[in-house]
Design an enzyme around this catalytic site. Sequence first.
Site, short mmCIF file in Angstrom:
data_model
loop_
_atom_site.label_atom_id
_atom_site.label_comp_id
_atom_site.label_asym_id
_atom_site.label_seq_id
_atom_site.Cartn_x
_atom_site.Cartn_y
_atom_site.Cartn_z
CB CYS A 11 13.69 71.82 -11.72
SG CYS A 11 14.32 72.82 -13.09
CG ASN A 14 12.73 74.83 -17.83
OD1 ASN A 14 12.30 75.37 -18.83
ND2 ASN A 14 13.07 73.55 -17.83
CB CYS A 16 19.95 73.47 -12.84
SG CYS A 16 20.87 75.01 -12.60
NE ARG A 17 16.71 71.18 -9.33
CZ ARG A 17 15.90 71.50 -8.35
NH1 ARG A 17 15.73 70.62 -7.37
NH2 ARG A 17 15.26 72.65 -8.34
CB SER A 18 13.39 70.30 -15.42
OG SER A 18 13.43 71.67 -15.72
CG ASP A 125 18.33 74.01 -7.31
OD1 ASP A 125 19.17 73.97 -8.23
OD2 ASP A 125 17.37 74.79 -7.27
P1 4NP Z 1 16.76 74.54 -11.27
O1 4NP Z 1 17.82 75.44 -10.47
O2 4NP Z 1 15.45 74.67 -10.53
O3 4NP Z 1 17.31 73.16 -11.18
O4 4NP Z 1 16.69 75.09 -12.69
C1 4NP Z 1 17.63 76.81 -10.17
C2 4NP Z 1 17.85 77.77 -11.11
C3 4NP Z 1 17.70 79.12 -10.79
C4 4NP Z 1 17.32 79.47 -9.52
C5 4NP Z 1 17.08 78.51 -8.58
C6 4NP Z 1 17.23 77.18 -8.90
N1 4NP Z 1 17.19 80.86 -9.19
O5 4NP Z 1 16.96 81.14 -8.01
O6 4NP Z 1 17.28 81.70 -10.08
#
Ligand code: 4NP
Length: 164
Positions: A11, A14, A16-18, A125
């Site tokens: 993702c 790294n 949340c989703r992955s 997301d």
């Molecule tokens: P992920 O979510 O891609 O599912 O881990 C996010 C985590 C952090 C951020 C964006 C999306 N950020 O902008 O810090």
Amino acid sequence: MNDLFTVTFVCLGNICRSPMAEAVFSRIIEECGVAPSFKVNSFGTSDCEEDNPVYPPVQKVLKERGYSFAHRARKITLSDVKNADYILVMDGMNLTDLTRMTGGNYSDKIFLLGHFLPEKIDIDDPWYTRDFVRTYDEIYRACNAFLDFLFKEHAQAFGYDQRH
Ligand code: 4NP
């Protein structure tokens, strides 16, 4: 490809989703008795959360459902891409970023996780949607559908279709 499959979830951050998908898929293959055939990991396309733990609302959803996990965010490298047999990205932006990073190589092993669902969705997301349970439900269903795909694709490696 040998009979050990490296499955890599990707993702943006790294956190949340992955890592959620890594935990969910790891438990599914454990429950199906095929965990020894897999190496499972996850990475981000960005280093914006490098070394951070799983985002607390994601930890909450996973812990409520009995998952245990230890994870620190990592940005994906070219060797991670080379080492993977299947790379499951969460959305079109992850796909664009990874394609740019790899110069368009390895596209045969990069898949959108949500495209294993009949509705062929991006896994949005939850950092933005704030709906962590919906993300979990989508990832849970998509990981099951992906494993069904693998059982069909590699029926010989698994001996038979483990779930049918
Ligand atoms: P992920 O979510 O891609 O599912 O881990 C996010 C985590 C952090 C951020 C964006 C999306 N950020 O902008 O810090």
